[in-house]
Write a protein that holds these residues in place. Structure first.
Motif, PDB file in Angstrom:
ATOM      1  N   TYR A   1       0.844  -1.189   0.000  1.00 14.62           N
ATOM      2  CA  TYR A   1       0.000   0.000   0.000  1.00 14.62           C
ATOM      3  C   TYR A   1       0.884   1.245   0.000  1.00 14.62           C
ATOM      4  N   PRO A   2       0.575   2.223  -0.865  1.00 15.18           N
ATOM      5  CA  PRO A   2       1.349   3.473  -0.855  1.00 15.18           C
ATOM      6  C   PRO A   2       1.405   4.119   0.522  1.00 15.18           C
ATOM      7  N   ARG A   3       0.291   4.077   1.238  1.00 12.77           N
ATOM      8  CA  ARG A   3       0.249   4.739   2.543  1.00 12.77           C
ATOM      9  C   ARG A   3       1.158   4.051   3.566  1.00 12.77           C
ATOM     10  N   ASN A   4       1.437   2.764   3.368  1.00  9.39           N
ATOM     11  CA  ASN A   4       2.238   2.029   4.347  1.00  9.39           C
ATOM     12  C   ASN A   4       3.740   2.220   4.157  1.00  9.39           C
ATOM     13  N   SER A   5       4.130   2.756   3.008  1.00  8.11           N
ATOM     14  CA  SER A   5       5.561   2.988   2.772  1.00  8.11           C
ATOM     15  C   SER A   5       6.146   3.942   3.804  1.00  8.11           C
ATOM     16  N   VAL A   6       5.294   4.831   4.335  1.00  2.00           N
ATOM     17  CA  VAL A   6       5.768   5.826   5.298  1.00  2.00           C
ATOM     18  C   VAL A   6       6.336   5.161   6.553  1.00  2.00           C
ATOM     19  N   PHE A   7       5.840   3.965   6.886  1.00  2.00           N
ATOM     20  CA  PHE A   7       6.294   3.295   8.106  1.00  2.00           C
ATOM     21  C   PHE A   7       7.745   2.830   8.013  1.00  2.00           C
ATOM     22  N   PHE A   8       8.297   2.853   6.823  1.00  3.30           N
ATOM     23  CA  PHE A   8       9.686   2.457   6.631  1.00  3.30           C
ATOM     24  C   PHE A   8      10.619   3.675   6.643  1.00  3.30           C
ATOM     25  N   HIS A   9      10.036   4.845   6.970  1.00  6.72           N
ATOM     26  CA  HIS A   9      10.808   6.083   7.075  1.00  6.72           C
ATOM     27  C   HIS A   9      10.532   6.706   8.449  1.00  6.72           C
ATOM     28  N   LYS A  10      11.260   6.260   9.446  1.00  6.09           N
ATOM     29  CA  LYS A  10      11.017   6.690  10.833  1.00  6.09           C
ATOM     30  C   LYS A  10      11.170   8.200  10.998  1.00  6.09           C
ATOM     31  N   GLU A  11      12.018   8.788  10.165  1.00  2.83           N
ATOM     32  CA  GLU A  11      12.300  10.214  10.328  1.00  2.83           C
ATOM     33  C   GLU A  11      11.066  11.085  10.095  1.00  2.83           C
ATOM     34  N   ILE A  12      10.122  10.600   9.286  1.00  2.38           N
ATOM     35  CA  ILE A  12       8.903  11.383   9.026  1.00  2.38           C
ATOM     36  C   ILE A  12       8.108  11.547  10.313  1.00  2.38           C
ATOM     37  N   GLY A  13       7.978  10.474  11.074  1.00  2.42           N
ATOM     38  CA  GLY A  13       7.278  10.536  12.348  1.00  2.42           C
ATOM     39  C   GLY A  13       8.013  11.396  13.359  1.00  2.42           C
ATOM     40  N   GLN A  14       9.326  11.285  13.367  1.00  2.00           N
ATOM     41  CA  GLN A  14      10.129  12.071  14.311  1.00  2.00           C
ATOM     42  C   GLN A  14       9.995  13.570  14.023  1.00  2.00           C
ATOM     43  N   ASP A  15       9.903  13.925  12.742  1.00  2.00           N
ATOM     44  CA  ASP A  15       9.741  15.336  12.378  1.00  2.00           C
ATOM     45  C   ASP A  15       8.421  15.890  12.900  1.00  2.00           C
ATOM     46  N   ILE A  16       7.355  15.112  12.773  1.00  2.00           N
ATOM     47  CA  ILE A  16       6.046  15.565  13.260  1.00  2.00           C
ATOM     48  C   ILE A  16       6.060  15.698  14.780  1.00  2.00           C
ATOM     49  N   LYS A  17       6.734  14.763  15.428  1.00  2.00           N
ATOM     50  CA  LYS A  17       6.803  14.803  16.889  1.00  2.00           C
ATOM     51  C   LYS A  17       7.508  16.082  17.360  1.00  2.00           C
ATOM     52  N   ARG A  18       8.584  16.444  16.660  1.00  2.00           N
ATOM     53  CA  ARG A  18       9.287  17.691  17.002  1.00  2.00           C
ATOM     54  C   ARG A  18       8.408  18.904  16.705  1.00  2.00           C
ATOM     55  N   GLU A  19       7.711  18.838  15.574  1.00  2.00           N
ATOM     56  CA  GLU A  19       6.866  19.958  15.157  1.00  2.00           C
ATOM     57  C   GLU A  19       5.771  20.234  16.175  1.00  2.00           C
ATOM     58  N   LEU A  20       5.279  19.194  16.799  1.00  2.00           N
ATOM     59  CA  LEU A  20       4.201  19.331  17.787  1.00  2.00           C
ATOM     60  C   LEU A  20       4.738  19.464  19.210  1.00  2.00           C
ATOM     61  N   GLY A  21       6.049  19.466  19.372  1.00  2.00           N
ATOM     62  CA  GLY A  21       6.648  19.626  20.700  1.00  2.00           C
ATOM     63  C   GLY A  21       6.410  18.443  21.599  1.00  2.00           C
ATOM     64  N   LEU A  22       6.489  17.238  21.051  1.00  2.00           N
ATOM     65  CA  LEU A  22       6.164  16.024  21.804  1.00  2.00           C
ATOM     66  C   LEU A  22       7.370  15.106  21.983  1.00  2.00           C
ATOM     67  N   GLU A  23       8.586  15.670  21.843  1.00  2.00           N
ATOM     68  CA  GLU A  23       9.775  14.811  21.891  1.00  2.00           C
ATOM     69  C   GLU A  23       9.879  14.037  23.201  1.00  2.00           C
ATOM     70  N   ASP A  24       9.454  14.644  24.301  1.00  2.00           N
ATOM     71  CA  ASP A  24       9.588  13.989  25.607  1.00  2.00           C
ATOM     72  C   ASP A  24       8.297  13.287  26.049  1.00  2.00           C
ATOM     73  N   LYS A  25       7.367  13.093  25.089  1.00  2.00           N
ATOM     74  CA  LYS A  25       6.073  12.474  25.420  1.00  2.00           C
ATOM     75  C   LYS A  25       5.960  11.070  24.828  1.00  2.00           C
ATOM     76  N   GLN A  26       5.185  10.256  25.523  1.00  2.00           N
ATOM     77  CA  GLN A  26       4.773   8.960  24.966  1.00  2.00           C
ATOM     78  C   GLN A  26       3.431   9.212  24.278  1.00  2.00           C
ATOM     79  N   VAL A  27       3.378   8.970  22.974  1.00  2.00           N
ATOM     80  CA  VAL A  27       2.199   9.355  22.186  1.00  2.00           C
ATOM     81  C   VAL A  27       1.397   8.111  21.781  1.00  2.00           C
ATOM     82  N   PHE A  28       0.118   8.145  22.143  1.00  2.00           N
ATOM     83  CA  PHE A  28      -0.814   7.074  21.750  1.00  2.00           C
ATOM     84  C   PHE A  28      -1.847   7.661  20.785  1.00  2.00           C
ATOM     85  N   ILE A  29      -2.440   6.791  19.979  1.00  2.00           N
ATOM     86  CA  ILE A  29      -3.558   7.225  19.133  1.00  2.00           C
ATOM     87  C   ILE A  29      -4.677   6.200  19.227  1.00  2.00           C
TER      88      ILE A  29
END
Length: 796
Positions: free
Chosen positions: A195-223
């Motif tokens: 799935y095109p949407r699942n390719s993102v899971f193989f790029h950890k840096e994308i998630g890390q960028d969003i976490k920094r953008e939202l100021g959540l580096e020191d948080k445990q994030v659940f959805i």
């Protein structure tokens, strides 16, 4: 003229104008080889696979292509903001179902969807459609959802239209092919691709960028992404919100200060949710792509959503919060039990909190192998290169064919009537493995009674027609001239021919059928539709249609005349109905006799079941009173047939009253499914001095029939009258009015015929009392074998 009528006329005119606009481009405009149309969730979203394919198409290497995204008007601002955020300035928005949208729908060379295009879409020759779907199914889908199977037609036809179907694992491929009955119909190519949407899971840096953008580096994030629990008809939003809040309140209190929970609800619910009361819980920020946001999260909480199949690629923890598992499974059904999955399943907030604070402690290796088989980086790039640039980047697969002929039959509304009985009897007697059989019907006809589909054997596929005619202005005029004013000329021929050829393509595309059968023989629109199929076609004649037109006025002469002339075979169910059929068509060489089969074993089996009224059964006496009468010594006469003029129920009741002047201790039972004369029949019985029992709508009348002494077919005209055969199969003496249809059958088997009049019926009743009327005791095994041979001769 009322305002409501004016409004309806305006709406119809607006649709006809839109259809005319679409048809102009469909017929007149060439495909634009550099035009791409995208649509996600029918224009209601920009997420998942479509989002990531759009990201790929926004790259410079596709700059020569014009890309349009179909978006609902209510979503235009938010989706435009999303496009801007991700720098997709070359992607243009078109409003779903607008005039421009229909222009692009008719002229785009490439089309991508994750669901289906609208019901009026007709695939144009040369168009290339890619359908990625939107998730691996845990919940049952397609025909597997018994009470919703009637409505799968639009999705099914869109899947069959697709040149490419994308499947990220073999499990999903198997479920979708079976649920939408694609085997032996699908001509396109399967792409076994991630799935095109699942390719993102193989790029950890994308998630890390969003976490920094939202100021959540020191948080445990659940959805938390719960499944939508309503339906399009019954949303029940208030209840769902209350239920969510019931769980979120204690969960918010239990979460730690270094923990944050994002909640992504269905749009129907999310717009009314209030998160201001929570300290650790926040709404999902919709400016982000769902899967890029998921890539940031440390743990996914869901229930029956297919999102866990995707999130598993991260290797992070998944928790299934299935507090209503028993209730949900009962309503919808799952393909696999939650216990068979590797993830922890919790039913309470207390246990959910425990799992949130515990490390991942399960092995999902086998699950990843089976359900994330083809997921990998670069799926969108490979799909776009494969589909648009013609580079063989993906694993291709063609569905194997079994080499058998494929036959589709129109079964009407599958109501409780002789037509449906005849169709089911046919399926119960023919060899269903000899050919691939499909039944089609109008979706709307089953909307109020979806479980009628359960009558169709599992070995027989279904293919619902999901919409009515999509007229252009000239086609609507031709329709009125032909059907309303009975005018037949070059104009009506041209535009009705164009209409129904396009309608066939709309419903069935280029799906190949070796034979199409208008089995019902009624419904002028479907008769005209099947007539335009460019292949072998048969129409059944179940009754004296000349008499039908005279008595009920429910048939269109021009439609029947043209059909009986142009279908390859006109299948009459008894030799008696050849003359009136020939009178209509004037063509004899295509008329064939094909007797209806008779399910005598099933009739005997049903007769042994206990008598029981259904929820919708109506009777002028109680069930207990009826049982007492049936168990008593009085003679019981019975007829079964819809409350319709041709059945002669009024004539029968009058004859019965005359008969009762001399003969006492006799009752008459009339059973019918529906009909315009029900109230009149009931009123007559109520005012009669004789014992006349009226029963409307009973699923199994055989226990009643079995306990009666004499069956009477009192019709003015009839095809054959399967109820006559049912009575005979139970060993009950029978008689019929001397009319085409039953006449030939009864003469062949030494049955009893009377004149179609009050005096004729009265004389027949007297003859029965004198012992002159016997059961025919037909050998139905032999009879059915002959009927099957006749049916098989259609395919020689």
């Amino acid at each position: 003229m009322t305002n409501m009528k004016l409004l309806n006329m305006y709406k119809k005119a607006k649709v006809i104008i839109l259809n005319s606009y679409y048809s102009f481009y469909y017929y007149k405009a060439r495909l634009n080889k550099k035009l791409i149309l995208m649509e996600s969730k029918n224009g209601g979203d920009l997420a998942g696979n479509m989002f990531h394919i759009l990201l790929e198409l926004s790259k410079p290497e596709y700059k020569e292509y014009t890309v349009y995204l179909s978006v609902l008007e209510s979503k235009q601002v938010s989706i435009q903001n999303q496009l801007n955020k991700y720098g997709m300035g070359n992607i243009r928005i078109t409003r779903t179902n607008s005039y421009h949208y229909y222009k692009y729908l008719a002229t785009a060379k490439y089309l991508f969807t994750d669901t289906s295009f609208n019901r009026s879409y007709v695939k144009k020759e040369g168009q290339v459609i890619t359908n990625t779907w939107h998730g691996t199914p845990l919940k049952k889908m397609g025909r597997d959802v018994e009470d919703r199977a009637y409505g799968i037609g639009n999705v099914q036809r869109n899947l069959l239209f697709a040149d490419y179907l994308v499947y990220p694992n073999d499990y999903m491929k198997e479920k979708m092919i079976d649920a939408y009955m694609l085997n032996d119909l699908y001509e396109g190519t399967i792409l076994n691709e991630g799935y095109p949407r699942n390719s993102v899971f193989f790029h950890k840096e994308i998630g890390q960028d969003i976490k920094r953008e939202l100021g959540l580096e020191d948080k445990q994030v659940f959805i938390y992404m719960p499944t939508w629990r309503g339906t399009l008809v019954k949303k029940n939003t208030d209840h769902l919100l209350a239920l969510i809040e019931y769980h979120l309140r204690p969960l918010d209190k239990a979460l730690k200060d270094n923990q944050v929970l994002y909640v992504k609800l269905h749009p129907f619910v999310s717009k009314d949710a209030d998160y201001s009361k929570y300290e650790h819980i926040k709404p999902y920020p919709d400016q982000y792509d769902t899967y890029e946001f998921l890539n940031m999260c440390d743990c996914l909480i869901t229930d029956y959503s297919s999102v866990f199949y995707d999130f598993a690629n991260t290797g992070k923890k998944i928790i299934l919060f299935a507090y209503d598992e028993t209730e949900y499974i009962k309503e919808r059904g799952l393909y696999v039990s939650l216990d068979s999955l590797p993830f922890p399943v919790v039913k309470s907030v207390k246990n959910l909190v425990y799992e949130l604070n515990s490390p991942k402690n399960y092995d999902d290796t086998q699950f990843l192998k089976e359900c994330c088989t083809y997921d990998s980086p670069g799926a969108a790039e490979r799909i776009c290169r494969h589909v648009i640039k013609g580079e063989k980047q993906c694993r291709e697969e063609k569905l194997p064919k079994n080499g058998k002929d494929t036959v589709i039959l129109f079964g009407s509304a599958l109501s409780k009537n002789g037509l449906t009985t005849a169709l089911i009897n046919l399926f119960n007697n023919i060899d269903l493995k000899k050919r691939n059989y499909f039944v089609t019907f109008n979706e709307q006809a089953l909307k109020k009674a979806p479980l009628r589909l359960a009558q169709i054997p599992e070995e027989v596929g279904i293919y619902p027609m999901s919409s009515g005619e999509s007229f252009t202005l000239f086609e609507a005029a031709a329709y009125l001239f032909y059907f309303k004013w009975n005018k037949e000329n070059a104009f009506t021929e041209k535009y009705l021919d164009r209409l129904y050829k396009r309608e066939w393509k709309k419903h069935f595309g280029d799906t190949h059928f070796d034979h199409v059968i208008q089995f019902a023989g009624y419904e002028k629109k479907v008769i005209n539709l099947f007539q335009r199929y460019e292949g072998a076609k048969t129409i059944y004649v179940h009754s004296d249609m000349v008499a039908e037109m005279k008595t009920r006025g429910n048939q269109h002469y021009l439609t029947l005349k043209n059909a009986y002339q142009k279908y390859d075979n006109v299948a009459v169910i008894t030799s008696d109905t050849v003359p009136p059929t020939l009178e209509i068509s004037g063509r004899e060489d295509n008329i064939v006799v094909i007797n209806n089969c008779h399910a005598h074993k099933e009739v005997i089996r049903k007769s042994k079941e206990p008598l029981a009224f259904d929820v919708d059964t109506k009777c002028n006496i109680t069930e207990q009173e009826l049982k007492k009468i049936l168990a008593g010594d009085k003679k019981k006469f019975i007829t079964i047939g819809r409350f319709s003029p041709e059945k002669g129920h009024l004539m029968l009741m009058k004859a019965f009253e005359k008969f009762c002047v001399e003969y006492k201790d006799v009752c008459l039972i009339i059973i019918g499914g529906h009909g315009v004369l029900y109230n009149q029949t009931l009123e007559y019985a109520k005012n009669s001095e004789e014992e006349i029992i009226i029963i409307k709508s009973i699923k199994n009348p055989m226990p009643i029939l079995k306990q009666c002494d004499f069956f009477i077919l009192s019709s003015y005209y009839e095809g054959l009258g399967l109820t006559l055969l049912e009575a005979d199969a139970l060993g009950i003496p029978t008689m019929s009015t001397d009319i085409p249809g039953p006449r030939g059958f009864i003469k062949d088997y030494n049955g009893y015929l009377v004149e179609a009049s009050e005096s004729g019926l009265e004389m027949g009743m007297i003859a029965f009392m004198k012992g002159e009327v016997k059961a025919m005791n037909v050998d139905y095994g032999r009879y059915n074998r002959g009927a099957v041979e006749q049916f098989d001769s259609l395919f020689e």
